[in-house]
Scaffold this active site. Structure first.
Site, PDB file in Angstrom:
ATOM      1  N   HIS A 159       0.909  -1.187  -0.051  1.00 26.23           N
ATOM      2  CA  HIS A 159      -0.155   0.087   0.003  1.00 26.23           C
ATOM      3  C   HIS A 159       0.951   1.294   0.156  1.00 26.23           C
ATOM      4  CE1 HIS A 159      -3.297  -2.728   0.940  1.00 26.23           C
ATOM      5  NE2 HIS A 159      -2.552  -3.303   1.898  1.00 26.23           N
ATOM      6  N   SER A 280      13.627  21.119 -18.178  1.00 22.51           N
ATOM      7  CA  SER A 280      12.306  21.850 -18.168  1.00 22.51           C
ATOM      8  C   SER A 280      12.846  22.908 -19.014  1.00 22.51           C
ATOM      9  CB  SER A 280      11.835  22.264 -16.910  1.00 22.51           C
ATOM     10  OG  SER A 280      10.927  23.297 -16.808  1.00 22.51           O
ATOM     11  N   LYS A 286      15.281  21.211 -13.029  1.00 19.81           N
ATOM     12  CA  LYS A 286      14.476  19.886 -13.449  1.00 19.81           C
ATOM     13  C   LYS A 286      15.353  19.053 -14.231  1.00 19.81           C
ATOM     14  CE  LYS A 286      11.065  19.167 -12.580  1.00 19.81           C
ATOM     15  NZ  LYS A 286       9.770  19.541 -13.346  1.00 19.81           N
ATOM     16  N   GLU A 293       8.067   7.929 -17.698  1.00 21.41           N
ATOM     17  CA  GLU A 293       6.630   8.359 -17.900  1.00 21.41           C
ATOM     18  C   GLU A 293       6.218   7.970 -19.259  1.00 21.41           C
ATOM     19  OE1 GLU A 293       7.411  12.385 -15.208  1.00 21.41           O
ATOM     20  OE2 GLU A 293       7.369  12.604 -17.359  1.00 21.41           O
TER      21      GLU A 293
END
Length: 473
Positions: A159, A280, A286, A293
């Site tokens: 979890h 970025s 970044k 992704e």
């Protein structure tokens, strides 16, 4: 050469432009061209064996097909806008090279229905090996990371909450086994794909005395189908292949999701290589996990292709229906997606650097040794029902005092339950917790080494499949 439709004899008028455009499939089925030519070679030999082509005609036909194959590979021959499909285009190419009389004989005893059913199986057998090999590269990258991790410890989670300490290598290998099963599924599927529909004709077989089994062997199949209707109209094997591709996408997405989480500042478990990250356009600090992704996103695309294919198949009556033209694009898209995704994922995993120190720091936190206390009590003769409650009371005490289990004093342990002697401290280390789980499949170092040895054996066995190729004459 003037364009002639393969089905034109019964019609006195030309099809509407809209129908022609709707029917055209060369924009996606041209990748099957060389498989179609291989089928024509086998079919020509079957015509010869049946006495429908002389030996000289067979030799001329095979030479023309060799010429056509070379021109397809070089790009000299390509489909035209008015070619309906790969079969139409290649028959035009054969007629140009063999002449109308000889070239026109190739169509006897076969239909586009049994042709395409055979070609898609041939193509998927090859792609099973190619995609499977690239997936094993991801597996190799995970195994390499597991080897480098050694006996480093991390927090195991359920979890997404701290559960029990585990070896980093044990966690990485947990992603290896589903991928091994994916390749094993492709091996298993290959046995079913190795039945040739050639000779099924449009649906009922052929009357020309041709031997489907000989054609099957010519094309590298183990056997031919037992039912000609099933041979031309079933695409369950295409759907099964699509399911395996979707499952591969899911397995890639799961490890990618973890890498995305591990890459956050809060976790700081992993540093991704610059070559497999992006920045970025506005925030200079970044470093984004784009490969992970994209793997997560493309899993949805792979699942969608499977869903669309199944929806198309669900209501088709026997035998062949033109709906089946829609069976190819979904799996072609899956193959093209995985073809570029798998090398990126294997590169990302192979080059990432794991922060073992940070993992070790978090491994004992969140009361992850509570189960060890309960199991220690069980070994002392306490029923597990009671042991669970006692261990839970230890956690409650720590939560109220803002400390961890190992911070409890001997007096505090005894106050919770007199059976919690100072000996309980022997299980309040992550190393002891991990080592205690020494049954097969457990996270103890010896068991993980055994697991890694077995994984290497299975990978080697599967490589023999992915490195093989189906040979057509």
């Amino acid at each position: 050469m003037e364009h002639v439709a393969l089905w034109g004899g019964r019609f006195s008028g030309e099809p509407a432009d809209a129908l022609t455009e709707l029917s055209r499939s060369t924009q996606f089925d041209w990748r099957l061209a060389r498989y179609d030519i291989a089928g024509s070679r086998a079919h020509a030999r079957a015509l010869n064996a049946a006495g429908l082509l002389s030996d000289d005609e067979l030799s001329e036909m095979l030479n023309a097909l060799k010429h056509l194959d070379d021109d397809v590979v070089s790009g000299v021959f390509a489909p035209r806008p008015d070619d309906e499909d790969v079969h139409t285009a290649l028959e035009r190419g054969l007629l140009e090279r063999a002449g109308a009389t000889l070239g026109g004989k190739i169509r006897a005893g076969r239909s586009r229905n049994d042709q395409i059913a055979t070609l898609i199986r041939m193509y998927l057998r090859d792609q099973s090996r190619i995609i499977g090999g690239k997936l094993l590269d991801v597996v190799d990258a995970l195994v390499s990371q597991a080897e480098r991790a050694g006996e480093a410890i991390m927090p195991g989670r359920t979890h997404l909450q701290h559960a029990q300490p585990i070896l980093v290598s044990h966690h990485l290998l947990a992603h290896v086994w589903p991928m091994i099963r994916d390749v094993d599924r492709l091996v298993d599927l290959d046995a079913r794909l190795s039945e040739s529909p050639y000779g099924s004709g449009a649906l009922a077989g052929n009357t020309l005395g041709m031997d489907p089994q000989a054609v099957a062997e010519d094309l590298g199949f183990a056997t031919s189908v037992w039912n000609s209707i099933d041979g031309t109209s079933s695409r369950d094997l295409v759907a099964e292949f699509a399911w395996v591709m979707a499952q591969i996408g899911i397995d890639l997405s799961r490890i990618s999701e973890e890498i995305i989480i591990w890459n956050t500042k809060e976790f700081s478990f992993v540093t991704l290589d610059d070559a497999f990250s992006t920045g970025s356009s506005i925030m200079p600090q970044k470093k984004n996990p784009d490969v992970a992704e994209l793997a997560r996103g493309k899993a949805g695309r792979l699942i969608g292709a499977l869903t669309g294919l199944l929806a198309m198949l669900k209501g088709l009556p026997l035998a062949y229906d033109r709906d089946l033209q829609e069976d190819k694009e979904p799996v072609f898209d899956q193959i093209d997606t995985l073809d570029v995704l798998l090398p990126a994922v294997s590169g990302m995993i192979d080059t990432m650097v794991l922060n073992y120190e940070r993992m070790a720091e978090l491994a004992p936190q969140g009361f992850s040794l509570a189960t060890d206390i309960a199991e220690w009590l069980v070994r002392e003769g306490v029923p597990f029902r009671e042991a669970h409650e006692i261990s839970g009371a230890c956690v409650a005490k720590c939560e109220s005092d803002g400390k961890e289990l190992w911070d409890l004093t001997d007096a505090e342990f005894e106050a919770i339950d007199e059976r919690l002697t100072s000996e309980v401290r022997q299980v309040l280390t992550v190393e002891g917790s991990v080592a205690a789980r020494s049954g097969r499949g457990g996270t103890a170092p010896d068991r993980v080494r055994d697991q890694m040895d077995e994984a290497r054996k299975q990978i080697s066995k599967l490589r023999s499949f992915t490195n093989s190729r189906v040979e057509a004459r």
